[in-house]
Design a protein around this motif. Structure first.
Motif, PDB file in Angstrom:
ATOM      1  N   SER A  91      69.906   8.188  -1.015  1.00 52.89           N
ATOM      2  CA  SER A  91      68.756   7.776  -0.208  1.00 52.89           C
ATOM      3  C   SER A  91      69.266   7.073   1.035  1.00 52.89           C
TER       4      SER A  91
ATOM      5  N   PHE B  60      61.676  19.731   3.601  1.00 56.03           N
ATOM      6  CA  PHE B  60      62.629  19.904   2.507  1.00 56.03           C
ATOM      7  C   PHE B  60      63.446  21.166   2.728  1.00 56.03           C
TER       8      PHE B  60
ATOM      9  N   SER C  56      65.616  16.085   1.886  1.00 57.82           N
ATOM     10  CA  SER C  56      64.170  15.907   1.925  1.00 57.82           C
ATOM     11  C   SER C  56      63.872  14.728   2.844  1.00 57.82           C
TER      12      SER C  56
ATOM     13  N   ARG D 229      59.167   8.442  -4.984  1.00 57.91           N
ATOM     14  CA  ARG D 229      58.349   9.471  -4.342  1.00 57.91           C
ATOM     15  C   ARG D 229      58.577  10.836  -5.012  1.00 57.91           C
ATOM     16  N   ALA D 230      59.833  11.106  -5.386  1.00 60.28           N
ATOM     17  CA  ALA D 230      60.132  12.384  -6.047  1.00 60.28           C
ATOM     18  C   ALA D 230      59.471  12.469  -7.412  1.00 60.28           C
ATOM     19  N   ASP D 231      59.420  11.343  -8.137  1.00 59.06           N
ATOM     20  CA  ASP D 231      58.771  11.335  -9.448  1.00 59.06           C
ATOM     21  C   ASP D 231      57.313  11.772  -9.342  1.00 59.06           C
TER      22      ASP D 231
ATOM     23  N   LYS E 177      57.069  23.100  -3.372  1.00 55.16           N
ATOM     24  CA  LYS E 177      58.216  22.204  -3.268  1.00 55.16           C
ATOM     25  C   LYS E 177      58.645  21.737  -4.656  1.00 55.16           C
TER      26      LYS E 177
ATOM     27  N   SER F 243      61.023  18.974  -6.843  1.00 51.87           N
ATOM     28  CA  SER F 243      61.408  17.572  -6.664  1.00 51.87           C
ATOM     29  C   SER F 243      62.627  17.251  -7.513  1.00 51.87           C
ATOM     30  N   THR F 244      63.424  16.312  -7.031  1.00 56.45           N
ATOM     31  CA  THR F 244      64.591  15.861  -7.782  1.00 56.45           C
ATOM     32  C   THR F 244      64.134  14.878  -8.854  1.00 56.45           C
TER      33      THR F 244
ATOM     34  N   SER G 297      56.695  15.371  -8.164  1.00 54.29           N
ATOM     35  CA  SER G 297      57.031  16.396  -9.149  1.00 54.29           C
ATOM     36  C   SER G 297      55.824  16.848  -9.959  1.00 54.29           C
TER      37      SER G 297
ATOM     38  N   ASP H 198      72.830  12.323  -5.342  1.00 56.82           N
ATOM     39  CA  ASP H 198      71.584  12.128  -4.605  1.00 56.82           C
ATOM     40  C   ASP H 198      71.671  10.790  -3.875  1.00 56.82           C
TER      41      ASP H 198
END
Length: 683
Positions: A346, A400, A391, A65-67, A255, A257-258, A70, A344
């Motif tokens: 999850s 976030f 997040s 989701r972060a990918d 926002k 993203s990581t 971004s 990080d």
């Protein structure tokens, strides 16, 4: 009927797959989604980040989701729809399947295609063999120069430029998504000498960058050697990379993203790490450690009148220019050693938390010359900073936050949400606070200022799409500066808002109108000149733009862009009228522009995106009274070999010289020639 349907589907598949790797007009993409009209945004960082995503596309079958977030393209409801589709249908067989997701319209898909792929990377061959046989490779060689002779090249007393007027640039890269990336970049700026000088630590070109990146090798998710950048959380500690800030995309860009470790291949000579970094995966936990040693430019001082340090650096110079004796004297005067970590984790569907830490050690202390506004700036030879971030995705809401603290005790904090309130309405909200003594050298969180320091603010954004033809976007940002700033001798505040209406009557025609106003306080001298007082300044900017195409051969862009600036009851104005004509035929593409502009002062300068040679960036300021024109030619000789040539010119009929200082040229014109060749070793 079934045969016709199958043929149609195959055609769409081929079309979609062809689109993703066709040459992209990155300037056009950035202009559509992130357009603003002044220098509040670091356009070069934005462009280089887009280029990184384009040359290293995200594999949709492995994307997190972060990918995808971004990219700042998909809304929360679209992100949820994509992953729901993947859960039900499994891996994508082709990019055509994106059209089967109801929440994805064609405009979104077209924006997404250049930055994604569905290519699987499982390849058991040795790494060296994969690199040598990879089709995704290219070598770029670029030459440019100002055709007129600048003042800096005419001085014979040693105060001018040490090199010639030529800018030389090269980049080689070979990469495969989710597998590896190998690249070398080198450059000599105009005015810099091409030489071998061990005393100046120069060996031919003035700047070199190298990276080698491996991905997805067992437990090792990423390994980077050479130059790299990182982004975790909201960018308060590690924020190198994509951060568009405020613009026409009013919701998704607030926002961060990581995205973890990314290769660095730009010629921007600051804001990156040089060394090694790796991310290891332990199930739901990903741990990153890194180390870096980087030589930087700085103004070396030994003035004991305002510093306790015997020798110190007054400021770090991020331009990367080494043209004059003064600039060469500051080259590589400071070594920065950095080490740190990022965790990080999850915690389940939609929830992730993390932590970052960064220690920076400098070979010489940093100490700005003290004055009223910068007395809380960093001083010393080391800085330790750490943060916690989180997040959470719940239905069509994304929450976030990140909180960081630097060694000085200063705190930086951000928090907000993105929401798809309906399939047609998206909303964003964010608060931020950066203390006056919060020090983050690699921070890139959302802010009004160029750095995350001495600022508080609240931001609201809306995006409304009542139909495929209409779109309305708007934001309002209220900010304040608790301490003094440059040219502001007291705490100050301001606000900014933007509205943009887009109309697409057909695929070949798009129109938009945009208005932006920014109110800020500035210290202005009193009539007798002995005192200064805060005065509100107001800048209003407007754009009306029409893009239209006649088949695949001709396309046009017509634009009116202007601004008004008010300070102490004095109003000034600026305007630019722009016409672009683009022609595609045979193996050639021609792009041209002619513009007229008139600005009463520098506050009304007009920034406009321009097409340039491949992977080059151009957004000059149109200032004064004059004309702007350029002609860009692209010729594809074969699948392996392509050429570009560009001639651009400013003309100021009422001026006897253009520019100032060492960059001044005699006469009323300033022109530039740029040529480039790209060669693909395999295609």
């Amino acid at each position: 009927m079934k045969a016709a349907l199958i043929i149609g589907m195959v055609g769409l598949v081929l079309f979609a797959q062809a689109q993703v790797r066709s040459e992209i007009d990155l300037e056009g993409f950035a202009e559509r989604r992130f357009q603003i009209q002044d220098d509040d945004i670091n356009y070069e960082d934005l462009y280089e980040s887009l280029l990184l995503y384009y040359t290293n596309p995200i594999n949709l079958n492995k994307a997190t989701r972060a990918d995808l977030a971004s990219l700042s393209i998909l809304s929360p409801i679209q992100l949820n729809a994509f992953f729901n589709y993947m859960d039900k249908r499994g891996k994508l067989l082709s990019l055509y399947e994106l059209q089967a997701i109801p929440e994805f319209d064609m405009a979104t898909i077209r924006d997404l295609l250049p930055f994604v792929t569905v290519t699987e990377t499982a390849d058991g061959r040795p790494l060296a063999q994969r690199i040598l046989t990879e089709e995704n490779n290219y070598l770029l060689l670029r030459y440019s120069r100002t055709l007129e002779t600048e003042e800096g090249y005419q001085r014979e007393d040693g105060s001018g430029y040490q090199g010639d007027q030529n800018t030389l640039y090269g980049r080689f890269r070979v990469s495969h998504p989710d597998d590896f990336s190998l690249g070398v970049t080198f450059e000599k700026d105009a005015g810099e000498a091409f030489q071998i000088d061990s005393d100046q630590k120069q060996y031919g070109f003035d700047f070199y960058s190298f990276h080698f990146l491996l991905e997805n090798k067992g437990r090792m998710k990423t390994l980077a050697i050479g130059d790299y950048q990182m982004q975790f959380g909201q960018g308060l500690v590690l924020g190198s990379g994509f951060g568009a800030g405020k613009g026409a995309e009013t919701v998704n860009t607030i926002k961060r993203s990581t995205v973890g470790i990314r290769p660095y291949s730009s010629v921007l000579e600051s804001g990156y790490f040089r060394g090694a970094a790796t991310t290891l995966s332990f199930g739901q936990l990903e741990a990153t450690v890194f180390g870096s040693t980087l030589l930087q430019d700085g103004n070396l001082r030994n003035d004991s009148t305002y510093s306790n340090f015997e020798e110190f650096v007054n400021s770090i110079q991020a331009t990367g220019l080494h043209r004059t004796e003064t600039e060469l004297g500051g080259k590589n005067t400071l070594r920065e050693i950095s080490t740190g970590f990022a965790l990080d984790y999850s915690m389940g569907p939609g929830l992730s938390i993390g932590a970052t830490g960064l220690m920076s050690i400098f070979s010489r202390p940093l100490q700005k010359k003290p004055n009223n506004y910068n007395q809380y700036e960093f001083a010393g030879d080391q800085n330790l900073i750490g943060s916690l971030y989180a997040s959470y995705n719940w239905q069509n809401f994304i929450f976030f936050s990140e909180v960081a603290r630097s060694q000085s005790g200063g705190v930086g904090a951000v928090g907000g949400l993105l929401a798809s309130l309906t399939p047609k309405l998206d909303f964003s909200w964010m608060v931020r606070n950066y203390d006056k003594n919060y020090h983050s050298f690699y921070g890139n969180a959302f802010s009004e200022s160029s750095r995350n320091i001495n600022e508080t603010g609240v931001y609201w954004g809306l995006m409304y799409k009542p139909s495929r033809k209409y779109q309305l976007s708007a934001y309002f940002d209220k900010f304040s500066f608790p301490w003094l700033r440059f040219r502001v001798n007291a705490p100050s505040e301001g606000f900014e808002y933007l509205g943009r209406f887009t109309y697409k009557p057909s695929r070949s025609v798009q129109m938009y109108a945009q208005f932006r106003q920014e109110n800020k306080e500035l210290s202005v001298s009193s009539e007798d000149g002995n005192l200064s007082q805060l005065t509100e300044t107001i800048k209003q900017s407007y754009i009306f733009n029409v893009d239209y195409a006649l088949g695949r051969t001709f396309s046009f862009k017509s634009r009116v862009q202007g601004s008004n600036y008010e300070e102490a009851k004095t109003k000034t104005h600026g305007i630019a009228l722009v016409q672009d004509i683009n022609l595609t035929f045979w193996k050639m593409k021609l792009s041209s522009r002619f513009a007229l502009f008139e600005t009463e002062d520098f506050n009304n300068r007009q920034y406009l995106y321009e097409r340039n040679v491949l992977y080059a960036f151009s957004i000059p300021a149109y200032n004064g009274t004059g004309f702007r024109s350029y002609l860009l030619l692209q010729y594809t000789a074969s699948k392996s070999l392509s050429f570009w040539a560009r001639y651009a010119r400013f003309e100021y009929p009422d001026e006897d010289s253009v520019g100032s200082g060492l960059q001044a040229v005699a006469g009323s014109t300033r022109s530039e020639l740029r040529v480039m060749v790209r060669y693909k070793f395999r295609d």
